[in-house]
Design a protein around this motif. Structure first.
Motif, PDB file in Angstrom:
ATOM      1  N   ASP A 206       0.844  -1.202   0.000  1.00  0.00           N
ATOM      2  CA  ASP A 206       0.000   0.000   0.000  1.00  0.00           C
ATOM      3  C   ASP A 206       0.874   1.245   0.000  1.00  0.00           C
ATOM      4  O   ASP A 206       2.031   1.223   0.442  1.00  0.00           O
ATOM      5  N   LEU A 207       0.318   2.361  -0.487  1.00  0.00           N
ATOM      6  CA  LEU A 207       1.099   3.593  -0.636  1.00  0.00           C
ATOM      7  C   LEU A 207       1.564   4.156   0.710  1.00  0.00           C
ATOM      8  O   LEU A 207       2.628   4.772   0.782  1.00  0.00           O
ATOM      9  N   GLU A 208       0.805   3.948   1.766  1.00  0.00           N
ATOM     10  CA  GLU A 208       1.219   4.458   3.071  1.00  0.00           C
ATOM     11  C   GLU A 208       2.502   3.768   3.542  1.00  0.00           C
ATOM     12  O   GLU A 208       3.432   4.421   4.020  1.00  0.00           O
ATOM     13  N   SER A 209       2.556   2.447   3.380  1.00  0.00           N
ATOM     14  CA  SER A 209       3.765   1.712   3.766  1.00  0.00           C
ATOM     15  C   SER A 209       4.943   2.096   2.882  1.00  0.00           C
ATOM     16  O   SER A 209       6.074   2.229   3.354  1.00  0.00           O
ATOM     17  N   ILE A 210       4.681   2.264   1.596  1.00  0.00           N
ATOM     18  CA  ILE A 210       5.722   2.680   0.653  1.00  0.00           C
ATOM     19  C   ILE A 210       6.273   4.049   1.038  1.00  0.00           C
ATOM     20  O   ILE A 210       7.486   4.258   1.087  1.00  0.00           O
ATOM     21  N   ALA A 211       5.379   4.995   1.328  1.00  0.00           N
ATOM     22  CA  ALA A 211       5.799   6.349   1.670  1.00  0.00           C
ATOM     23  C   ALA A 211       6.643   6.375   2.937  1.00  0.00           C
ATOM     24  O   ALA A 211       7.616   7.135   3.037  1.00  0.00           O
ATOM     25  N   ASP A 212       6.296   5.550   3.920  1.00  0.00           N
ATOM     26  CA  ASP A 212       7.069   5.502   5.161  1.00  0.00           C
ATOM     27  C   ASP A 212       8.529   5.135   4.891  1.00  0.00           C
ATOM     28  O   ASP A 212       9.451   5.712   5.481  1.00  0.00           O
ATOM     29  N   ILE A 213       8.731   4.178   4.004  1.00  0.00           N
ATOM     30  CA  ILE A 213      10.097   3.755   3.677  1.00  0.00           C
ATOM     31  C   ILE A 213      10.834   4.841   2.900  1.00  0.00           C
ATOM     32  O   ILE A 213      12.007   5.130   3.172  1.00  0.00           O
ATOM     33  N   VAL A 214      10.168   5.464   1.943  1.00  0.00           N
ATOM     34  CA  VAL A 214      10.805   6.529   1.153  1.00  0.00           C
ATOM     35  C   VAL A 214      11.248   7.672   2.065  1.00  0.00           C
ATOM     36  O   VAL A 214      12.362   8.197   1.930  1.00  0.00           O
ATOM     37  N   ARG A 215      10.383   8.048   3.001  1.00  0.00           N
ATOM     38  CA  ARG A 215      10.719   9.177   3.890  1.00  0.00           C
ATOM     39  C   ARG A 215      11.954   8.882   4.734  1.00  0.00           C
ATOM     40  O   ARG A 215      12.782   9.760   4.974  1.00  0.00           O
ATOM     41  N   GLY A 216      12.082   7.668   5.204  1.00  0.00           N
ATOM     42  CA  GLY A 216      13.156   7.355   6.147  1.00  0.00           C
ATOM     43  C   GLY A 216      14.420   6.783   5.533  1.00  0.00           C
ATOM     44  O   GLY A 216      15.411   6.574   6.240  1.00  0.00           O
ATOM     45  N   PHE A 217      14.423   6.550   4.216  1.00  0.00           N
ATOM     46  CA  PHE A 217      15.574   5.863   3.601  1.00  0.00           C
ATOM     47  C   PHE A 217      16.784   6.787   3.537  1.00  0.00           C
ATOM     48  O   PHE A 217      16.734   7.862   2.939  1.00  0.00           O
ATOM     49  N   SER A 218      17.873   6.342   4.156  1.00  0.00           N
ATOM     50  CA  SER A 218      19.083   7.176   4.219  1.00  0.00           C
ATOM     51  C   SER A 218      20.177   6.708   3.278  1.00  0.00           C
ATOM     52  O   SER A 218      21.292   7.239   3.297  1.00  0.00           O
ATOM     53  N   GLY A 219      19.880   5.708   2.444  1.00  0.00           N
ATOM     54  CA  GLY A 219      20.851   5.258   1.452  1.00  0.00           C
ATOM     55  C   GLY A 219      21.702   4.103   1.934  1.00  0.00           C
ATOM     56  O   GLY A 219      21.615   3.675   3.093  1.00  0.00           O
ATOM     57  N   LEU A 220      22.534   3.595   1.040  1.00  0.00           N
ATOM     58  CA  LEU A 220      23.417   2.475   1.326  1.00  0.00           C
ATOM     59  C   LEU A 220      24.870   2.940   1.325  1.00  0.00           C
ATOM     60  O   LEU A 220      25.208   3.978   0.740  1.00  0.00           O
ATOM     61  N   ALA A 221      25.717   2.181   1.955  1.00  0.00           N
ATOM     62  CA  ALA A 221      27.136   2.523   2.022  1.00  0.00           C
ATOM     63  C   ALA A 221      27.751   2.601   0.627  1.00  0.00           C
ATOM     64  O   ALA A 221      27.389   1.830  -0.269  1.00  0.00           O
TER      65      ALA A 221
END
Length: 442
Positions: free
Chosen positions: A284-299
């Motif tokens: 669902d878009l709510e779960s997707i948005a939560d991840i996009v907001r908090g994603f800080s990238g990979l090493a």
């Protein structure tokens, strides 16, 4: 699944790294007799009576031709004799597909594969689905085919896709395309056609998630009946609205740029690709948005390494193509670029397009002479050579002023000075950390 799926069958596995070991264990567990060929058998021993590990010998051709299945590990060179003698060498990706009913989301592309694979997996898990990231990302898919899951999210390299036959992902994602691995593929055409095979066996009910802002990827024709979902910076199914400064799904905003941790152009494209794939498979878009907001990238992917005297330092050691360097530099205005390494046979001249954003180019590694030659016709740009990473960072520090960015984005592999891009990136970060401790910074 039958516990003796390969009972009495002969199998040959080329390469005994992470993939080769996992494939061998699966085949033995299912009754096969396995011969593994590896270029370096020093210290290797056979843990099972039905497993033989050896280097290429006089029986190689005979073993290949008599085998019921031949598995090739990722990165085995095309010049390897297995491709001469095997009728149908296959990848681990193909083997796993044949023995699982779990839907697969497959992700390919020149850049962003690992990030998008991670994003999709996190989005699906956030939505309550049992999903695992597998494939080129590091975890072997064949080791998990017997697990009770809702979805695999597989990072699929061009090496793996070149040796599929029936592999059919439920959702296939192509992030972008630019020249890469031309040494292995012996030319860009084979590299492109290998990538395009991700859609080859798809059919009605399957989904192709395509970068609609990449002209090469957008021009790929998918099989009849496959649902095509476009993403990119623009007005696409999953797009970016500059007026709202928001990521959109079918025209409706679901995340505003101001809410995101990472907002470089390629960060936005990666988020859109992950969102489109995860949504299409059931998140669902709510779960997707939560991840996009908090994603800080990979090493090692435009990773913030520190700030000294108002100068920010970024580690983008994973960038091994000009396209990935260009994507990284595009997010900054005044860059001291540390570039170079062992080239994969790629034309580095597209880096000339970065001149308006470059303050200094510091050339390192085996390709330093090539870079210096390419930029010799740009007198307004200071181009210097560094003999080590410490020298490169030191020279950058002495030339940078507040507001500048020092960016390690090599555009080449690490195998001249280092064993991996991770080791290269860690060296850069450690040098910056040491410099911080003596100069002060954050």
């Amino acid at each position: 699944m039958s516990p003796l799926l390969y009972e009495g069958k002969r199998a040959v596995v080329i390469g005994y790294g992470i993939t080769g070991k996992a494939v061998s264990e699966f085949l033995i567990r299912n009754g096969a007799h396995v011969v593994v060929y590896d270029d370096d058998v020093t210290g290797l021993s056979s843990p099972e009576p039905s497993l033989v590990i050896c280097s290429i010998d006089g029986f190689f051709q005979q073993n290949i031709e008599r085998a019921d299945v031949v598995l090739v590990s990722p990165g085995v060179p095309r010049a390897h004799p297995v491709f001469e003698f095997a009728v149908e060498p296959i990848s681990e990706l193909e083997l796993a597909y044949r023995h699982t009913v779990v839907p697969i989301v497959a992700v390919t592309g020149t850049n962003g594969k690992t990030t998008v694979t991670t994003l999709i997996t996190d989005m699906l898990v956030s939505a309550g689905l049992r999903a695992k990231a597998v494939g080129n990302i590091g975890t072997s898919i064949i080791s998990l085919v017997e697990d009770d899951l809702d979805c695999f999210v597989a990072e699929a390299s061009s090496f793996q896709l070149a040796t599929i036959s029936s592999f059919r992902p439920k959702v296939a994602v192509w992030t972008n395309f630019s020249p890469d691995h031309v040494d292995w593929h012996r030319g860009i055409d084979h590299y492109l056609s290998s990538k395009a095979r991700i859609f080859e066996n798809q059919g009605p009910g399957d989904i192709a998630v395509i970068n609609a802002s990449d002209p090469i990827v957008n021009n790929i024709i998918v099989p009849a009946g496959v649902r095509r979902i476009g993403f990119g910076i623009g007005d696409f199914e999953f797009g970016f609205d500059p007026g709202l400064a928001a990521l959109t799904a079918y025209g409706e905003p679901y995340v505003f740029i101001s809410e995101m941790v990472r907002t470089l152009p390629h960060d936005i494209e990666n988020a859109l690709a992950g969102s489109a794939a995860a949504y299409s498979i059931g998140a669902d878009l709510e779960s997707i948005a939560d991840i996009v907001r908090g994603f800080s990238g990979l090493a090692h992917r435009v990773e913030f390494a520190g700030s000294i005297d108002g100068v920010d330092y970024y580690n983008d050691s994973k960038a091994t193509t000009p396209a990935s360097v260009m994507a990284a530099v595009s997010g900054f205005d005044s860059v001291l670029l540390i570039a170079g390494g062992k080239n994969k046979g790629i034309d580095l001249s597209p880096l000339l397009s970065l001149v308006p954003k470059l303050k200094v180019l510091i050339a390192i590694g085996d390709s330093a002479d090539d870079l210096i030659d390419i930029f010799s016709g740009v007198p307004e740009l200071l181009v210097i050579r560094a003999v080590s990473m410490e020298d490169a960072v030191g020279q950058a520090h002495s030339l940078a002023t507040a507001g500048d960015v020092v960016l390690l984005s090599p555009g080449c592999t690490s195998f001249d000075w280092y064993r991996s891009y991770g080791e290269r990136g860690d060296d850069f970060k450690n040098i910056v950390m040491t410099l911080q401790s003596t100069r002060g910074g954050k």
